[in-house]
Design an enzyme around this catalytic site. Sequence first.
Site, PDB file in Angstrom:
ATOM      1  N   TYR A 124       0.736  -0.997  -0.036  1.00 25.97           N
ATOM      2  CA  TYR A 124      -0.210   0.013  -0.066  1.00 25.97           C
ATOM      3  C   TYR A 124       0.914   1.262  -0.037  1.00 25.97           C
ATOM      4  CZ  TYR A 124      -2.756   3.834   1.532  1.00 25.97           C
ATOM      5  OH  TYR A 124      -3.370   5.278   1.884  1.00 25.97           O
ATOM      6  N   PRO A 161       1.280  14.946   3.397  1.00 21.94           N
ATOM      7  CA  PRO A 161       0.152  13.894   3.998  1.00 21.94           C
ATOM      8  C   PRO A 161       0.281  12.579   3.427  1.00 21.94           C
ATOM      9  CG  PRO A 161      -0.886  15.332   2.264  1.00 21.94           C
ATOM     10  CD  PRO A 161       0.570  15.842   2.396  1.00 21.94           C
ATOM     11  N   THR A 162       0.487  11.555   4.344  1.00 20.72           N
ATOM     12  CA  THR A 162       0.504  10.051   3.908  1.00 20.72           C
ATOM     13  C   THR A 162      -0.522   9.249   4.923  1.00 20.72           C
ATOM     14  OG1 THR A 162       2.399   9.500   5.283  1.00 20.72           O
ATOM     15  CG2 THR A 162       2.649   9.944   2.909  1.00 20.72           C
ATOM     16  N   SER A 199      -2.909  13.948   7.327  1.00 20.55           N
ATOM     17  CA  SER A 199      -3.865  13.232   6.186  1.00 20.55           C
ATOM     18  C   SER A 199      -5.186  13.336   6.967  1.00 20.55           C
ATOM     19  CB  SER A 199      -3.444  11.945   5.877  1.00 20.55           C
ATOM     20  OG  SER A 199      -4.431  11.256   5.190  1.00 20.55           O
ATOM     21  N   TYR A 222      -9.646  15.631   2.357  1.00 19.85           N
ATOM     22  CA  TYR A 222     -10.547  14.771   1.157  1.00 19.85           C
ATOM     23  C   TYR A 222     -11.944  15.387   1.719  1.00 19.85           C
ATOM     24  CZ  TYR A 222      -6.941  11.730  -0.098  1.00 19.85           C
ATOM     25  OH  TYR A 222      -5.880  11.024  -0.689  1.00 19.85           O
ATOM     26  N   THR A 237      -6.926  18.104  -1.442  1.00 19.22           N
ATOM     27  CA  THR A 237      -6.482  17.275  -2.517  1.00 19.22           C
ATOM     28  C   THR A 237      -7.501  17.021  -3.540  1.00 19.22           C
ATOM     29  OG1 THR A 237      -5.151  16.022  -0.694  1.00 19.22           O
ATOM     30  CG2 THR A 237      -5.641  14.905  -2.766  1.00 19.22           C
ATOM     31  N   LYS A 249      -3.678  21.015  -3.754  1.00 16.66           N
ATOM     32  CA  LYS A 249      -2.838  19.779  -4.054  1.00 16.66           C
ATOM     33  C   LYS A 249      -3.269  18.860  -5.212  1.00 16.66           C
ATOM     34  CE  LYS A 249      -0.403  16.198  -1.392  1.00 16.66           C
ATOM     35  NZ  LYS A 249      -1.191  14.779  -1.996  1.00 16.66           N
ATOM     36  N   HIS A 301       0.180  12.748  -6.802  1.00 15.77           N
ATOM     37  CA  HIS A 301      -0.276  12.081  -5.607  1.00 15.77           C
ATOM     38  C   HIS A 301       0.985  10.702  -5.319  1.00 15.77           C
ATOM     39  CE1 HIS A 301      -4.141  11.323  -3.177  1.00 15.77           C
ATOM     40  NE2 HIS A 301      -3.433  10.415  -2.875  1.00 15.77           N
ATOM     41  N   ARG A 311       0.153   7.864  -7.698  1.00 20.48           N
ATOM     42  CA  ARG A 311      -1.013   6.724  -7.299  1.00 20.48           C
ATOM     43  C   ARG A 311      -2.362   6.971  -7.861  1.00 20.48           C
ATOM     44  NH1 ARG A 311       0.903   4.485  -2.310  1.00 20.48           N
ATOM     45  NH2 ARG A 311      -1.100   4.630  -1.089  1.00 20.48           N
ATOM     46  N   ASP A 335       5.748  18.018  -4.760  1.00 24.45           N
ATOM     47  CA  ASP A 335       6.026  16.734  -3.898  1.00 24.45           C
ATOM     48  C   ASP A 335       5.990  15.686  -5.204  1.00 24.45           C
ATOM     49  OD1 ASP A 335       3.445  15.405  -4.313  1.00 24.45           O
ATOM     50  OD2 ASP A 335       2.709  16.101  -2.734  1.00 24.45           O
ATOM     51  N   GLY A 369       8.741  11.979  -5.586  1.00 27.62           N
ATOM     52  CA  GLY A 369      10.065  11.506  -5.727  1.00 27.62           C
ATOM     53  C   GLY A 369      11.265  12.250  -5.325  1.00 27.62           C
ATOM     54  N   ARG A 425      14.184  12.505  -3.088  1.00 26.30           N
ATOM     55  CA  ARG A 425      14.910  11.629  -2.169  1.00 26.30           C
ATOM     56  C   ARG A 425      16.056  11.985  -1.933  1.00 26.30           C
ATOM     57  NH1 ARG A 425      10.545  10.301  -2.494  1.00 26.30           N
ATOM     58  NH2 ARG A 425       9.303   8.349  -2.971  1.00 26.30           N
ATOM     59  N   GLY A 462       6.825  12.164   0.966  1.00 22.25           N
ATOM     60  CA  GLY A 462       5.637  11.159   1.185  1.00 22.25           C
ATOM     61  C   GLY A 462       6.263   9.938   1.752  1.00 22.25           C
TER      62      GLY A 462
HETATM   63  C1  FNR Z   1      -0.071   9.364   0.029  1.00 19.21           C
HETATM   64  N1  FNR Z   1      -0.479  10.547  -0.570  1.00 19.21           N
HETATM   65  C2  FNR Z   1      -1.665  11.332   0.023  1.00 19.21           C
HETATM   66  N2  FNR Z   1      -2.090  12.227  -0.482  1.00 19.21           N
HETATM   67  C3  FNR Z   1      -3.081  13.088   0.224  1.00 19.21           C
HETATM   68  O1  FNR Z   1      -3.333  14.094  -0.192  1.00 19.21           O
HETATM   69  N3  FNR Z   1      -3.766  12.575   1.183  1.00 19.21           N
HETATM   70  C4  FNR Z   1      -3.474  11.363   1.674  1.00 19.21           C
HETATM   71  O2  FNR Z   1      -4.044  10.707   2.639  1.00 19.21           O
HETATM   72  C5  FNR Z   1      -2.371  10.742   1.081  1.00 19.21           C
HETATM   73  N4  FNR Z   1      -2.124   9.385   1.545  1.00 19.21           N
HETATM   74  C6  FNR Z   1      -0.827   8.564   0.959  1.00 19.21           C
HETATM   75  C7  FNR Z   1      -0.209   7.641   1.271  1.00 19.21           C
HETATM   76  C8  FNR Z   1       0.822   6.846   0.768  1.00 19.21           C
HETATM   77  C9  FNR Z   1       1.178   5.669   1.526  1.00 19.21           C
HETATM   78  C10 FNR Z   1       1.582   7.642  -0.274  1.00 19.21           C
HETATM   79  C11 FNR Z   1       2.684   7.147  -0.499  1.00 19.21           C
HETATM   80  C12 FNR Z   1       0.950   8.863  -0.608  1.00 19.21           C
HETATM   81  C13 FNR Z   1       0.339  11.400  -1.460  1.00 19.21           C
HETATM   82  C14 FNR Z   1       1.083  12.194  -0.824  1.00 19.21           C
HETATM   83  O3  FNR Z   1       0.727  13.313  -0.038  1.00 19.21           O
HETATM   84  C15 FNR Z   1       2.294  12.696  -1.882  1.00 19.21           C
HETATM   85  O4  FNR Z   1       1.849  13.545  -2.853  1.00 19.21           O
HETATM   86  C16 FNR Z   1       3.420  11.876  -2.497  1.00 19.21           C
HETATM   87  O5  FNR Z   1       3.532  10.845  -1.621  1.00 19.21           O
HETATM   88  C17 FNR Z   1       4.628  12.469  -2.866  1.00 19.21           C
HETATM   89  O6  FNR Z   1       5.434  11.443  -3.446  1.00 19.21           O
HETATM   90  P1  FNR Z   1       6.772  10.735  -2.646  1.00 19.21           P
HETATM   91  O7  FNR Z   1       7.359  11.509  -1.799  1.00 19.21           O
HETATM   92  O8  FNR Z   1       5.971   9.515  -2.004  1.00 19.21           O
HETATM   93  O9  FNR Z   1       7.379  10.196  -3.691  1.00 19.21           O
END
Ligand code: FNR
Length: 369
Positions: free
Chosen positions: A24, A77-78, A106, A129, A155, A230, A254, A257, A285, A287, A289, A308
Amino acid sequence: MEVTNVTEYQAIAKEKLPKMVYDYYASGAEDQWTLEENRNAFSRILFRPRILIDVSKIDMTTTILGFKISMPIMIAPTAMQKMAHPEGEYATARAASAAGTIMTLSSWATSSVEEVASTGPGIRFFQLYVYKDRNVVAQLVRRAERAGFKAIALTVDTPRLGRREADIKNRFTLPPFLTLKNFEGLDLGKMDEANDSGLASYVSGQIDRTLSWKDVKWLQTITTMPILVKGVITAEDTRLAIQAGAAGIIVSNHGARQLDYVPATISALEEVVKAAQGRVPVFLDGGVRRGTDVFKALALGASGIFIGRPVVFSLAAEGEAGVRKVLQMLRDEFELTMALSGCTSLREITRDHIVTEWDAPRARPGPRL
Ligand code: FNR
């Protein structure tokens, strides 16, 4: 073995986490082309460093929406961080605060806005959301505001959940001992098991697919917090976001995703920066690293970046200490990049410090006749 860069945490997390959780966190949508491209596109941008500049003192501080932070590296936010570590969002909040930077919480956190606020002082944004039930949204926004959150990251790239095939295969769902804490009291905190991804079903049941620009205006009628939009990756939407009252834009796909085969965010950034014409700050945001990635984003006009996956992977590996280390490593690398490029403050980072594939070839002497 000692961890010496952010990427190394991914392999450690993979070993430690249940497959359903790791997949996930790690996955992108469909072919995951954009997932790779988010990284690869950074590697095609090269430096034009300047030399013989006194870099004995380097200032990485900056001001975001009026808040002074220690560096232009912030936390995206993750969702569902307690799947990574029992302290989940608490650990992330403490690590961000210790590093003097901003955490974005998040909507789908496994800790509530109030719980995260209770960890102590810190500048925090709340990612929103928009649910079909607007009373739920209004209540939540008010709770975030009361808990001291300073901005909303709205978002806008998720009217439906992207097709993440690992989650479908794994029948992904939130483990039974956890809830989406912000929605617990509203009876929306659980995720049912489904015949595909439990999260995809949850989104299709609860999230408002009708969301449109007028709702960005509506949001401003229910909160005084500034709104960051976002998920913008085009000039057209940048202009619309500013017209709709956005206080800033986050160039995001995102984490690859949602829609596959959108460009890497670092490739889309300059188009958005040009369309914004300096009216609002633009963030990125996707990639990031390395400290060199941070520098490249700033050289292309970003006011700051968010990370993230490095947060959830380091959280899984080492809890709060892991997230602290990720922030410290990025900070150190970014400082070193500034020094080796001849920049002593963020203001001194310019477009001329990098060269991209879309730049015209630099003037060369013509053939001798
Ligand atoms: C996310 N992202 C995300 N974005 C958001 O607006 N609400 C959320 O709840 C989540 N949840 C989430 C979970 C996980 C596991 C990932 C990997 C990503 C997207 C996040 O905010 C962000 O846009 C990306 O993660 C940035 O990319 P990197 O740094 O993961 O490559």
